[in-house]
Design an enzyme around this catalytic site. Structure first.
Site, mmCIF file in Angstrom:
data_model
loop_
_atom_site.group_PDB
_atom_site.id
_atom_site.type_symbol
_atom_site.label_atom_id
_atom_site.label_comp_id
_atom_site.label_asym_id
_atom_site.label_seq_id
_atom_site.Cartn_x
_atom_site.Cartn_y
_atom_site.Cartn_z
ATOM 1 N N VAL A 298 -11.596 -5.870 -3.420
ATOM 2 C CA VAL A 298 -10.825 -4.706 -3.860
ATOM 3 C C VAL A 298 -9.578 -5.153 -4.618
ATOM 4 O O VAL A 298 -9.076 -6.253 -4.403
ATOM 5 C CB VAL A 298 -10.466 -3.808 -2.649
ATOM 6 N N CYS A 299 -9.114 -4.293 -5.524
ATOM 7 C CA CYS A 299 -7.868 -4.459 -6.258
ATOM 8 C C CYS A 299 -7.951 -5.658 -7.216
ATOM 9 O O CYS A 299 -8.746 -5.644 -8.141
ATOM 10 C CB CYS A 299 -6.702 -4.561 -5.280
ATOM 11 N N ALA A 300 -7.161 -6.686 -6.998
ATOM 12 C CA ALA A 300 -7.210 -7.873 -7.862
ATOM 13 C C ALA A 300 -8.238 -8.897 -7.397
ATOM 14 O O ALA A 300 -8.582 -9.818 -8.136
ATOM 15 C CB ALA A 300 -5.834 -8.532 -7.939
#
Length: 182
Positions: A102-104
């Site tokens: 998730v995210c980066a």
């Protein structure tokens, strides 16, 4: 037999994502092993101190149904640059097991080759920097055995998708319903 998930924590990880993934999976009855890239306490991106169950080297001696990577910076860079994580992702993907980020953290999936030919989402700009052409921009994207989430704001949806992939839609609904009533 209970499903087992490895959640690796790197210094500078996003604590909201890490804790949400761990918490929701455990609510679903999934065994979660939290492993630090190094032994001891991990200082997350906002200074929250997280105590993993064990170090990554010890965890890698075990078998898991899924690996789920929380994002945050510089935590995601540490994950993407750790050869043990790259090999783990390649092994999990090669054996048909689930991988999530998730995210980066999808940058670690991209660098390990797991996203080759896959649709994915991530924090805006992360996958473009990895020259990944198949970016959906959706809150959560599932392409086969690879699940990605866009950001801390979508991490609950991401964790619920991990639950569904591991133990089915009924358990996902039960966890989701219990959160709405709380």
């Amino acid at each position: 037999m209970s499903k087992r998930v490895l959640v690796p924590l790197a210094p500078g990880c996003e604590e909201l994502e890490a804790v949400t993934i761990i918490d929701l999976l455990r609510r679903a009855g999934i065994e979660v092993v939290v492993a630090g890239l190094s032994d001891g306490v991990i200082s997350a991106s906002r200074g929250v101190r997280l105590l993993p169950d064990m170090g990554l080297d010890e965890a890698l001696k075990q078998d898991f149904d899924m690996v789920a990577l929380p994002g945050g910076l510089p935590g995601s860079d540490h994950l993407a640059n750790d050869s043990r994580i790259v090999r783990l992702l390649q092994s999990m993907n090669g054996s048909g097991r689930l991988v999530g980020a998730v995210c980066a953290a999808p940058k670690a999936l991209a660098r390990s080759g797991v996203l080759n030919g896959k649709m994915a989402t991530a924090y805006p700009g992360v996958l473009q920097a990895e020259h990944h052409p198949n970016i959906t921009g959706d809150a959560v994207t599932r392409d086969g055995r690879v699940i990605t989430g866009r950001s801390a704001g979508t991490v609950m949806d991401f964790a619920l998708e991990l639950i569904e992939a591991l133990v089915g839609p009924e358990t996902r609904r039960k966890v989701e319903t219990s959160l709405e009533r709380a």
